[in-house]
Scaffold this motif. Structure first.
Motif, PDB file in Angstrom:
ATOM      1  N   UNK A  47       1.157  21.192  -5.973  1.00  0.00           N
ATOM      2  CA  UNK A  47       2.245  20.438  -5.365  1.00  0.00           C
ATOM      3  C   UNK A  47       3.168  19.812  -6.413  1.00  0.00           C
ATOM      4  N   UNK A  48       2.692  19.751  -7.651  1.00  0.00           N
ATOM      5  CA  UNK A  48       3.409  19.052  -8.713  1.00  0.00           C
ATOM      6  C   UNK A  48       4.654  19.835  -9.106  1.00  0.00           C
ATOM      7  N   UNK A  49       5.772  19.143  -9.190  1.00  0.00           N
ATOM      8  CA  UNK A  49       7.037  19.864  -9.350  1.00  0.00           C
ATOM      9  C   UNK A  49       7.589  19.878 -10.769  1.00  0.00           C
ATOM     10  N   UNK A  50       6.962  19.134 -11.661  1.00  0.00           N
ATOM     11  CA  UNK A  50       7.527  18.972 -13.006  1.00  0.00           C
ATOM     12  C   UNK A  50       6.699  19.752 -14.026  1.00  0.00           C
ATOM     13  N   UNK A  77       0.792  -1.223   0.000  1.00  0.00           N
ATOM     14  CA  UNK A  77       0.000   0.000   0.000  1.00  0.00           C
ATOM     15  C   UNK A  77       0.825   1.273   0.000  1.00  0.00           C
ATOM     16  N   UNK A  78       2.161   1.161   0.024  1.00  0.00           N
ATOM     17  CA  UNK A  78       3.013   2.358  -0.014  1.00  0.00           C
ATOM     18  C   UNK A  78       2.639   3.339   1.084  1.00  0.00           C
ATOM     19  N   UNK A  79       2.452   2.811   2.308  1.00  0.00           N
ATOM     20  CA  UNK A  79       2.053   3.669   3.432  1.00  0.00           C
ATOM     21  C   UNK A  79       3.291   4.379   3.986  1.00  0.00           C
ATOM     22  N   UNK A  80       3.169   5.707   4.063  1.00  0.00           N
ATOM     23  CA  UNK A  80       4.291   6.518   4.523  1.00  0.00           C
ATOM     24  C   UNK A  80       4.753   6.063   5.905  1.00  0.00           C
ATOM     25  N   UNK A 127      -2.096   5.486   5.214  1.00  0.00           N
ATOM     26  CA  UNK A 127      -2.861   5.850   4.025  1.00  0.00           C
ATOM     27  C   UNK A 127      -2.479   4.977   2.845  1.00  0.00           C
ATOM     28  N   UNK A 128      -3.491   4.345   2.263  1.00  0.00           N
ATOM     29  CA  UNK A 128      -3.296   3.672   0.981  1.00  0.00           C
ATOM     30  C   UNK A 128      -3.824   4.627  -0.071  1.00  0.00           C
ATOM     31  N   UNK A 129      -2.950   5.084  -0.943  1.00  0.00           N
ATOM     32  CA  UNK A 129      -3.368   6.104  -1.881  1.00  0.00           C
ATOM     33  C   UNK A 129      -3.709   5.478  -3.230  1.00  0.00           C
ATOM     34  N   UNK A 130      -4.976   5.517  -3.584  1.00  0.00           N
ATOM     35  CA  UNK A 130      -5.451   4.872  -4.810  1.00  0.00           C
ATOM     36  C   UNK A 130      -6.405   5.817  -5.525  1.00  0.00           C
ATOM     37  N   UNK A 169       2.523  14.053 -15.884  1.00  0.00           N
ATOM     38  CA  UNK A 169       3.793  13.749 -16.560  1.00  0.00           C
ATOM     39  C   UNK A 169       3.554  13.464 -18.039  1.00  0.00           C
ATOM     40  N   UNK A 221      -0.474  12.297 -10.907  1.00  0.00           N
ATOM     41  CA  UNK A 221       0.879  12.735 -11.236  1.00  0.00           C
ATOM     42  C   UNK A 221       1.340  12.155 -12.555  1.00  0.00           C
ATOM     43  N   UNK A 222       1.037  10.875 -12.748  1.00  0.00           N
ATOM     44  CA  UNK A 222       1.442  10.224 -13.990  1.00  0.00           C
ATOM     45  C   UNK A 222       0.742  10.874 -15.182  1.00  0.00           C
ATOM     46  N   UNK A 235       7.815  10.017  -8.649  1.00  0.00           N
ATOM     47  CA  UNK A 235       7.618  10.200 -10.085  1.00  0.00           C
ATOM     48  C   UNK A 235       6.211  10.712 -10.355  1.00  0.00           C
ATOM     49  N   UNK A 236       5.222  10.124  -9.658  1.00  0.00           N
ATOM     50  CA  UNK A 236       3.839  10.521  -9.907  1.00  0.00           C
ATOM     51  C   UNK A 236       3.584  11.930  -9.372  1.00  0.00           C
ATOM     52  N   UNK A 237       4.398  12.356  -8.392  1.00  0.00           N
ATOM     53  CA  UNK A 237       4.247  13.728  -7.919  1.00  0.00           C
ATOM     54  C   UNK A 237       5.015  14.695  -8.808  1.00  0.00           C
ATOM     55  N   UNK A 238       5.679  14.157  -9.813  1.00  0.00           N
ATOM     56  CA  UNK A 238       6.433  15.017 -10.718  1.00  0.00           C
ATOM     57  C   UNK A 238       7.764  15.437 -10.126  1.00  0.00           C
ATOM     58  N   UNK A 239       8.140  14.858  -8.966  1.00  0.00           N
ATOM     59  CA  UNK A 239       9.413  15.224  -8.356  1.00  0.00           C
ATOM     60  C   UNK A 239      10.502  14.300  -8.897  1.00  0.00           C
ATOM     61  N   UNK A 264       0.669  14.466   4.404  1.00  0.00           N
ATOM     62  CA  UNK A 264       1.960  14.666   5.061  1.00  0.00           C
ATOM     63  C   UNK A 264       1.862  15.760   6.117  1.00  0.00           C
ATOM     64  N   UNK A 280      -2.893  12.442  -1.436  1.00  0.00           N
ATOM     65  CA  UNK A 280      -1.499  12.088  -1.186  1.00  0.00           C
ATOM     66  C   UNK A 280      -0.556  12.973  -1.995  1.00  0.00           C
ATOM     67  N   UNK A 281      -0.810  13.021  -3.326  1.00  0.00           N
ATOM     68  CA  UNK A 281       0.118  13.738  -4.199  1.00  0.00           C
ATOM     69  C   UNK A 281       0.130  15.243  -3.906  1.00  0.00           C
ATOM     70  N   UNK A 315       6.139   6.895  -6.280  1.00  0.00           N
ATOM     71  CA  UNK A 315       5.336   8.004  -5.772  1.00  0.00           C
ATOM     72  C   UNK A 315       5.931   9.351  -6.192  1.00  0.00           C
TER      73      UNK A 315
END
Lengths: 244, 230, 281
Positions: free
Chosen positions: C206-209, B175-178, C64-67, C188, C184-185, B192-196, C48, C42-43, B190
């Motif tokens: 929040x997106x950095x790209x 689940x990629x839980x922080x 958190x499971x982010x889906x 991108x 995010x994808x 990558x998906x945030x664009x970082x 956070x 999440x993104x 993650x």
């Protein structure tokens, strides 16, 4: 080292091995008694190795039987008392990936006597004293052959089979092996070895067995075998002709 | 690039979050390799030494499973561990244990297949010798595994490489839980998906460095061991 | 003998799996819940910021499971989460109707923005009517990236096409690319292919790209994006930690939690607008 003789004589009766339709041993009847070494000779494919493997219980007979001092011993039972006390050194012995001493120790497993002392004795017997901690696979061909001898002797065999033990060795290494064979035989261990080297047969053998195409061509005491061979095969072989 | 600097700054600054991610990645993947070795090595050795009808089929399947897609393994374990699945009552989904199980499923075929090949090759060499020494079957297996240990280390490394590199399985079952189930690879996904992308690249370089370091260690150990044992 | 060996082997493997990562986790056995949520929460970085505050107040560790919204609701349906926190009202109401959830609480909203390349090949920059903008994109067959993952954003996108009088299932062509991935994808992909894309504002900020991407259309009322939160029904899934889950929900809709949400800013820009008091949201 004790010199047990209770397993002998080793008798082959009409021993037959057929594999994949090819006859490898053809009704061989042969008695191997206690005493000086017996040497097997014959061209490649004559059945020398198979005869040794059969005696070790590694290759099953297709028909016929083998008795040890009159008893049949399959070698597959778990009861050690029912087993012939025998050992073999293959033509190209596999060295365990451990030290020389550990290779001997491996064969000693189950022996309760102080093993370190036995290992030292055996290494000394084969002239490898001081090489015990060397990785076995780093030893030279001759040293590996001697280590395999020590490993086989660790099992305190009544009978020791050697399959062309000097096939790929230089004269010095060959002499080292022959000296060990004599020493071992002098302790009362029956040695049965195959060779291509007629000189070696003359030097070591009490009796000589000639195999040809899986059949026993001739078996006799060494002097008689070389001086007054009875079979055509033996005459040709001794004369250095090609036996085909 | 600025991104790598920032990732290395995190490393240099001893960022606890980053260390937790690296630590979890290592623990999960190494645990999975340990579990897979516990299953795969004996199974591979058994397969190498046993003959029975259907054995060839098992070997083909095993070799095919070496390429099992991580997401398929992840999905299978997900369905198994889900509260609605057969093992749901253990409450393992979205835990590091679930990630270990999924990676064990991925790595076991690799270790088993390579162990079978290794042990079978060694068996061909040792068979007559061990038979002549009247070695019992259990000791036979132990001897072969022990003497093949340096080759088996390579199999374990291959398994570790696969486990450390995969993201498909652990992101599904973990689940990629922080702070709990986030590993280097899922963090990279993650970020990558945030664009970082710079941070993702930085993490990727940390991951590569660790994998290379572990391989170098194992290589050194193998060389030293071979020198010692021949 | 063999059975005993088998047993020991099985026990060893079980112990291996169970024990291996225990020293890697330090917060699993205390008070924790699993929340299935969306990629946008999440993104955008909201969790956070928000979860440490929630933990300080309630003592609950939130995993958190982010889906995507659809997948998050399915995770709830399987009983694998205690709480679902998503943004697609119709899907949430269906979830409730199935008896999978206890009660839906509105929490906050943000809005969607239409993102596109700064060069704006379709020429929609600054339009106030998102319906017109989408129609132009369709008519000009300008590249458009769809999430295609049943997420809240995807559902909202489909609703916007419909509201613009476009049957996207029928009218789509090679210009309409459904990628089946997270926000995010999708950004991108849009950035890399000079395409338009619908995003929630939080993720976008929040997106950095960002590179060549920019907001082209915003502010249309139809682009508001409401988030709701639900406790998964413990009557259906007995393992649900109902007390802890409800405590977390209560915190989010409390004045304190709502203030915390309002205070989350990036570069001085507020991302989410709390509206727990708006019963109809």
């Amino acid at each position: 080292m004790r010199a047990p003789v209770t397993d002998l004589p080793l008798v082959f009766e009409q021993a037959n091995v057929i594999a994949g339709g090819v006859t490898i041993l053809d009704h061989v009847s042969l008695t191997l008694s206690a005493g000086p070494p017996t040497v097997l000779i014959g061209p490649n494919g004559a059945g020398k190795t198979t005869l040794l493997r059969v005696a070790m219980g590694l290759t099953p007979l297709s028909s016929g039987r083998i008795t040890w001092n009159g008893q049949e011993r399959s070698g597959s039972g778990s009861d050690s008392a029912s087993k012939a006390r025998r050992a073999i050194v293959f033509q190209r012995p596999a060295m365990l990936r451990r030290s020389a001493a550990a290779n001997i120790d491996y064969a000693l497993a189950g022996v309760s006597a102080p093993r370190a002392q036995r290992i030292d004795e055996l290494l000394a017997l084969v002239g490898l004293s001081g090489l015990g901690s060397r990785p076995a696979r780093r030893l030279s061909g001759g040293e590996q052959q001697r280590l395999a001898l020590a490993r086989a002797l660790a099992r305190d065999p009544a009978i020791l089979f050697l399959d062309e033990p000097t096939a790929s060795l230089d004269p010095a290494a060959t002499k080292a092996i022959e000296d060990i064979v004599r020493a071992v035989a002098a302790r009362g261990v029956k040695v049965v070895m195959s060779t291509h080297d007629l000189g070696q047969a003359k030097r070591l053998a009490g009796d000589v067995v000639l195999l040809h195409r899986g059949r026993l061509a001739e078996h006799g005491p060494t002097p008689a075998f070389f001086d007054t061979p009875r079979s055509d095969e033996a005459r040709q072989f001794i004369a250095g002709e090609l036996l085909v | 690039m600025a991104g790598e600097t920032s990732a290395f700054q995190l490393v240099l600054a001893g960022d606890p979050g980053l260390y937790a991610i690296v630590w979890l990645s290592l623990v999960v993947s190494l645990s999975a390799v340990a579990c897979a070795a516990l299953i795969g090595v004996p199974f591979g050795a058994w397969l190498a030494l046993t003959r029975f009808p259907g054995r060839e089929g098992i070997i083909v399947v095993l070799n095919a499973l070496m390429g099992l897609p991580p997401v398929v393994a992840g999905l299978a374990i997900y369905l198994l561990l889900s509260r609605s699945g057969p093992l749901g009552s253990f409450g393992l989904l979205f835990t590091p244990q679930a990630m270990v199980i999924a990676q064990t499923l991925l790595v076991t075929p690799i270790i088993a297949a390579l162990a079978r090949q290794t042990v079978e090759d060694l068996w061909a060499e040792y068979r007559d010798e061990l038979a002549a020494l009247d070695v019992r079957p259990f000791r036979r297996v132990a001897t072969l595994v022990w003497d093949a240990r340096f080759s088996l280390v390579t199999a374990l490394l291959a398994g570790f490489g696969r486990a450390a590199a995969e993201v498909g399985a652990i992101i599904i079952v973990g689940g990629n839980i922080d702070g709990f189930t986030r590993t280097m690879t899922t963090a990279i996904a993650l970020e990558t998906s945030k664009g970082d992308l710079p941070l993702a690249i930085g993490l990727g370089m940390v991951l590569m460095a660790i994998v290379i370091a572990i391989n170098a260690l194992a290589w050194g150990a193998r060389r030293a061991g071979e020198h010692y044992a021949g | 003998m063999l059975n005993r060996r088998t047993f020991f082997a099985a026990a060893a493997i079980g112990a291996c799996i169970a024990s291996a990562p225990t020293f890697a986790q330090d917060n699993s056995k205390d008070k924790s819940i699993v929340v299935a949520s969306t990629t946008s929460t999440q993104d955008s970085g909201l969790f956070e910021y928000l979860l440490p505050l929630a933990k300080a107040k309630t003592g609950i560790t939130v995993k958190v499971i982010s889906q995507g919204t659809g997948q998050a609701l399915d995770t709830g349906r399987r009983g694998d989460a205690d709480v679902v926190f998503v943004h697609a009202k119709s899907a949430e109401e269906k979830f409730l109707a199935e008896g999978q959830g206890v009660k839906r609480f509105p929490v906050m909203y943000n809005d969607f923005v239409l993102i596109g390349p700064k060069s704006d090949p379709a020429g929609i920059k600054g339009m106030k009517d998102v319906g017109k903008a989408l129609t132009i994109i369709k008519d000009k067959k300008a590249d458009f990236i769809s999430r295609g993952d049943k997420s809240g954003t995807h559902v909202a996108e489909l609703a916007l096409w419909k509201a613009s009088g476009i049957d996207i299932e029928k009218d789509k062509g090679p210009w309409y690319k459904s990628i089946g991935q997270g926000m995010g994808a999708a950004l991108n992909t849009a950035g890399a292919s000079n395409a338009y894309v619908l995003s929630d504002r939080g993720t976008w900020i929040h997106y950095k790209n960002k590179d060549q991407l920019a907001i082209l259309v915003e502010g249309d009322k139809r682009m508001f994006n409401q988030y709701g939160i639900m406790l998964v029904n413990p009557a259906k899934h007995p393992n649900v930690k109902k007390d802890l889950g409800q405590t977390f929900i209560d915190y989010l809709i409390s004045p304190e939690g709502q203030k915390a949400i309002a205070n989350y800013k990036i570069n001085g820009e507020q991302l989410f607008y709390p509206n727990a008091n708006d019963a109809g949201a």
